[in-house]
Scaffold this active site. Structure first.
Site, PDB file in Angstrom:
ATOM      1  N   CYS A 190      23.446  56.217  27.572  1.00 41.07           N
ATOM      2  CA  CYS A 190      24.486  55.606  26.821  1.00 41.07           C
ATOM      3  C   CYS A 190      25.521  56.846  26.296  1.00 41.07           C
ATOM      4  O   CYS A 190      24.902  57.630  25.693  1.00 41.07           O
ATOM      5  CB  CYS A 190      23.713  54.766  25.778  1.00 41.07           C
ATOM      6  N   GLU A 248      26.573  51.639  29.637  1.00 43.31           N
ATOM      7  CA  GLU A 248      25.733  52.702  30.734  1.00 43.31           C
ATOM      8  C   GLU A 248      26.484  52.674  31.871  1.00 43.31           C
ATOM      9  O   GLU A 248      27.154  51.880  32.460  1.00 43.31           O
ATOM     10  CB  GLU A 248      24.744  52.125  31.029  1.00 43.31           C
TER      11      GLU A 248
END
Lengths: 45, 165
Positions: free
Chosen positions: B2, B112
């Site tokens: 992330c 992501e």
């Protein structure tokens, strides 16, 4: 990112250095997450 | 891994998120002055973090990027933005903070990188995929914090890094 379950929030904030296995168990049981593009593809199918 | 996440403001937060904030006594308008949705919180920016204070859970603004106590240069924080769950208990930069100092990162969703050849058959392409747990959620990615008091006159802060799978 690992979204952790609400019932584990307080345990996560109060770490017990001698009980790392319990902490790892929190990380290994996250909330199910999804990706937006997967939902769109599923809806389109 | 992330590199960006979002946090909805009070007007668009889910019922679960509001219950969660009530439970911990948080008011993100008065505490961090966030009224609008934030869709692109990035490393090195300040963001809402929930830690354990002397009187219970405590919400503050921290900078995203962990600076180990032994680091000589705070610039390392820009690189230490994520820890892997598989190795966080062993890596020298993260293991002490993982054992002793934790915090939560309230988030409505996160991005992501995803790779696929479907959208461009001639080559592999990548795009940021947005992940969440419900349509209007607030999740709590776990995080670890480094207690650091720089020798400079800058105020003390608790840099943080998220943990990813």
């Amino acid at each position: 990112v690992i979204p952790i379950k609400p019932e584990n929030l307080e345990a996560w904030l109060d770490p017990q250095p001698g009980r790392l296995a319990d902490m790892m168990a929190i990380l290994e049981a996250p909330i199910d997450a999804y990706f937006e593009h997967e939902l769109v593809e599923r809806d389109a199918a | 891994m992330c590199g960006r996440y979002s946090l909805f403001g009070p007007a668009t937060a889910s019922r679960d998120a509001k219950e969660w904030m009530d439970r911990y006594g948080f008011d993100i308008i008065s505490q961090i002055n966030q009224r609008d949705d934030q869709f692109n919180i990035a490393p090195t920016q300040k963001a809402l973090i929930v830690g354990q204070g002397p009187d219970g859970a405590d919400a503050r603004m921290y900078r995203w990027g962990l600076i180990p106590t032994w680091a000589k240069d705070t610039k390392i924080g820009a690189k230490m933005i994520n820890a892997r769950a598989e190795t966080v208990a062993e890596k020298p930069a993260f293991r002490s903070a993982f054992k002793k100092r934790r915090c939560l990162v309230p988030a409505s969703g996160y991005f992501e990188w995803s790779w696929s050849s479907v959208r461009s058959p001639s080559r592999i392409c990548s795009w940021p995929a947005y992940g969440a747990t419900s349509r209007r959620p607030t999740t709590s990615p776990p995080s670890i914090a480094s207690r650091r008091s720089p020798a400079t006159r800058r105020p003390r802060f608790w840099p943080q890094a998220t943990i990813g799978a």
